[in-house]
Design a protein around this motif. Structure first.
Motif, mmCIF file in Angstrom:
data_model
loop_
_atom_site.group_PDB
_atom_site.id
_atom_site.type_symbol
_atom_site.label_atom_id
_atom_site.label_comp_id
_atom_site.label_asym_id
_atom_site.label_seq_id
_atom_site.Cartn_x
_atom_site.Cartn_y
_atom_site.Cartn_z
ATOM 1 N N ASP A 68 -12.389 -9.539 17.161
ATOM 2 C CA ASP A 68 -11.224 -9.815 16.325
ATOM 3 C C ASP A 68 -10.030 -10.050 17.249
ATOM 4 O O ASP A 68 -9.463 -9.119 17.802
ATOM 5 C CB ASP A 68 -10.950 -8.640 15.392
ATOM 6 C CG ASP A 68 -9.793 -8.916 14.439
ATOM 7 O OD1 ASP A 68 -9.206 -10.014 14.521
ATOM 8 O OD2 ASP A 68 -9.474 -8.036 13.625
ATOM 9 N N GLY A 69 -9.666 -11.322 17.424
ATOM 10 C CA GLY A 69 -8.581 -11.663 18.344
ATOM 11 C C GLY A 69 -7.233 -11.854 17.698
ATOM 12 O O GLY A 69 -6.340 -12.446 18.305
ATOM 13 N N THR A 70 -7.038 -11.318 16.486
ATOM 14 C CA THR A 70 -5.819 -11.628 15.741
ATOM 15 C C THR A 70 -4.583 -10.885 16.253
ATOM 16 O O THR A 70 -3.467 -11.311 15.998
ATOM 17 C CB THR A 70 -6.004 -11.302 14.249
ATOM 18 O OG1 THR A 70 -6.424 -9.930 14.121
ATOM 19 C CG2 THR A 70 -7.063 -12.193 13.624
ATOM 20 N N GLY A 71 -4.747 -9.781 16.942
ATOM 21 C CA GLY A 71 -3.582 -8.968 17.274
ATOM 22 C C GLY A 71 -3.037 -9.146 18.664
ATOM 23 O O GLY A 71 -2.122 -8.401 19.067
ATOM 24 N N ASP A 90 -15.811 -22.981 18.798
ATOM 25 C CA ASP A 90 -15.098 -22.389 19.927
ATOM 26 C C ASP A 90 -15.833 -22.701 21.227
ATOM 27 O O ASP A 90 -17.061 -22.734 21.277
ATOM 28 C CB ASP A 90 -15.006 -20.868 19.765
ATOM 29 C CG ASP A 90 -14.152 -20.473 18.580
ATOM 30 O OD1 ASP A 90 -13.116 -21.135 18.373
ATOM 31 O OD2 ASP A 90 -14.517 -19.526 17.865
ATOM 32 N N PRO A 101 -9.388 -17.352 21.158
ATOM 33 C CA PRO A 101 -8.938 -17.606 19.784
ATOM 34 C C PRO A 101 -8.182 -16.406 19.220
ATOM 35 O O PRO A 101 -8.549 -15.249 19.468
ATOM 36 C CB PRO A 101 -10.245 -17.827 19.010
ATOM 37 C CG PRO A 101 -11.256 -18.193 20.045
ATOM 38 C CD PRO A 101 -10.855 -17.459 21.283
ATOM 39 N N ARG A 102 -7.149 -16.685 18.427
ATOM 40 C CA ARG A 102 -6.391 -15.620 17.769
ATOM 41 C C ARG A 102 -6.906 -15.425 16.339
ATOM 42 O O ARG A 102 -6.155 -15.513 15.369
ATOM 43 C CB ARG A 102 -4.901 -15.943 17.787
ATOM 44 C CG ARG A 102 -4.272 -15.831 19.163
ATOM 45 C CD ARG A 102 -2.774 -15.905 19.071
ATOM 46 N NE ARG A 102 -2.243 -14.807 18.271
ATOM 47 C CZ ARG A 102 -1.029 -14.800 17.737
ATOM 48 N NH1 ARG A 102 -0.233 -15.854 17.886
ATOM 49 N NH2 ARG A 102 -0.612 -13.773 17.027
ATOM 50 N N ARG A 103 -8.189 -15.167 16.253
ATOM 51 C CA ARG A 103 -8.865 -14.937 14.982
ATOM 52 C C ARG A 103 -10.241 -14.369 15.315
ATOM 53 O O ARG A 103 -10.628 -14.326 16.488
ATOM 54 C CB ARG A 103 -9.006 -16.245 14.197
ATOM 55 C CG ARG A 103 -9.677 -17.351 14.989
ATOM 56 C CD ARG A 103 -9.952 -18.556 14.133
ATOM 57 N NE ARG A 103 -10.414 -19.671 14.918
ATOM 58 C CZ ARG A 103 -11.614 -19.781 15.463
ATOM 59 N NH1 ARG A 103 -12.490 -18.802 15.312
ATOM 60 N NH2 ARG A 103 -11.948 -20.842 16.163
ATOM 61 N N PRO A 104 -10.997 -13.925 14.354
ATOM 62 C CA PRO A 104 -12.355 -13.449 14.656
ATOM 63 C C PRO A 104 -13.230 -14.567 15.236
ATOM 64 O O PRO A 104 -13.196 -15.704 14.764
ATOM 65 C CB PRO A 104 -12.871 -12.987 13.289
ATOM 66 C CG PRO A 104 -11.643 -12.660 12.507
ATOM 67 C CD PRO A 104 -10.621 -13.668 12.950
ATOM 68 N N GLU A 140 3.437 -21.414 18.353
ATOM 69 C CA GLU A 140 2.039 -21.622 17.963
ATOM 70 C C GLU A 140 1.354 -22.406 19.073
ATOM 71 O O GLU A 140 1.892 -23.399 19.563
ATOM 72 C CB GLU A 140 1.950 -22.401 16.653
ATOM 73 C CG GLU A 140 2.554 -21.683 15.451
ATOM 74 C CD GLU A 140 1.744 -20.476 15.016
ATOM 75 O OE1 GLU A 140 0.550 -20.403 15.398
ATOM 76 O OE2 GLU A 140 2.291 -19.623 14.292
#
Length: 319
Positions: A68-71, A90, A101-104, A140
């Motif tokens: 989980d790369g969101t944080g 990816d 990636p900034r997401r799972p 972004e």
């Protein structure tokens, strides 16, 4: 924000321990590996405030997991072994730096030696806003590779300097200016290296009238009054009531230099005065003075000091 220094080191051959640390540090979950195969893990981490520099080695059997790369904003560099993405399009670079990636996302690895640098998104956004003088800007990133090979080398050199010359040195990292400058340099490198809205905005044409000399005078006065504080281009430009790019153009036109070079020279002068006034018998060293004024590399400090003051800093201390 907490700006103290943090260090950690961990090594294990126990898969359960290793998987737990992968989850805690990198948010890697649902790890899949053969239970009959060996497992080796070594992790070292150092950082300050929103910045972490990590080195991860994973050996034994190949494995896969979900992250989980969101944080966090994390840049990786595979030094050896293999790290590949699985699914959703990816791709991780086999050479050179890349932005996770900034997401799972899911990945697979084998005999991996990975260097990563992670930054808190809030710190990146705050610095970008200061540089652009835009309190509503939201950075972004639109690509995961550097914009060109030169910027890839710039990022790699910045990270190498951080990991080799800055973070390992306890005396340097006790200095608030050194810690703040380490974060500022890395965030600036991130914004300049990877494609995204910051580069698009900063490359827009700048127009308007030339800055009046009073703006440059305000900037110079601010530099002198805040030498020992955590300031950079964004803060100097705000004090001059100009955009950072506009102030840089004004400094080049009026003074033949840049605001950050003027700040460096002013701090070199402050270090010179401190060395002249110091009593070596009290334990004052060149290292303590240079760290006090935000300099981290002894050789580069000495070269810049000689160029400005015509002698070695150690000679000044002994005088």
């Amino acid at each position: 924000m907490d700006q103290q220094m943090h260090r950690a080191a961990f090594a294990t051959r126990d898969p359960a321990e290793g998987v737990a640390v992968l989850d805690r540090v990198f948010a890697v979950r649902e790890v899949r590996r053969s239970p009959e195969e060996p497992f080796r893990m070594e992790l070292s981490s150092a950082g300050t405030g929103p910045l972490r520099h990590e080195r991860l080695r994973l050996g034994g059997s190949s494995a896969a997991g979900s992250t989980d790369g969101t944080g966090v904003l994390r840049v990786g560099h595979v030094l050896s072994g293999h790290l590949t993405a699985t699914g959703r399009g990816d791709r991780f670079a086999h050479r050179g730096p890349f932005l996770f990636p900034r997401r799972p996302f899911s990945s697979r690895w084998a005999e991996l030696d990975l260097m990563t640098v992670s930054l808190q998104p809030a710190a990146v956004q705050a610095h970008a806003r200061r540089l652009l003088a835009d309190e509503d800007f939201r950075p972004e990133f639109t690509g995961d590779r550097p914009v060109d090979p030169a910027m890839a080398r710039y990022w790699t050199a910045t990270v190498r300097h951080l990991g080799r010359d800055v973070l390992p040195h306890e005396e340097l990292m006790r200095a608030p200016l050194v810690r703040a400058e380490a974060v500022r340099c890395l965030v600036t490198a991130l914004l300049q290296t990877f494609p995204g809205s910051f580069l698009e905005r900063s490359r827009e044409r700048t127009g308007g009238p030339a800055a009046p000399p009073s703006a440059v005078r305000r900037a110079l006065a601010y530099i002198e009054a805040h030498l020992d504080e955590d300031i950079g281009l964004a803060e100097i430009a705000a004090a001059a009531r100009m955009s950072p790019r506009g102030l840089q153009a004004a400094f080049r036109r009026e003074l033949g230099t840049t605001p950050t070079h003027r700040l460096r020279d002013a701090r070199l002068d402050a270090a010179h005065r401190a060395l002249l006034d110091a009593d070596p018998g009290t334990g004052t060293t060149v290292e303590t003075v240079m760290a006090r004024w935000g300099f981290v590399h002894r050789g580069r400090f000495a070269a810049a000091y000689r160029e400005r003051h015509g002698c070695n800093p150690a000679a000044t201390l002994r005088a």
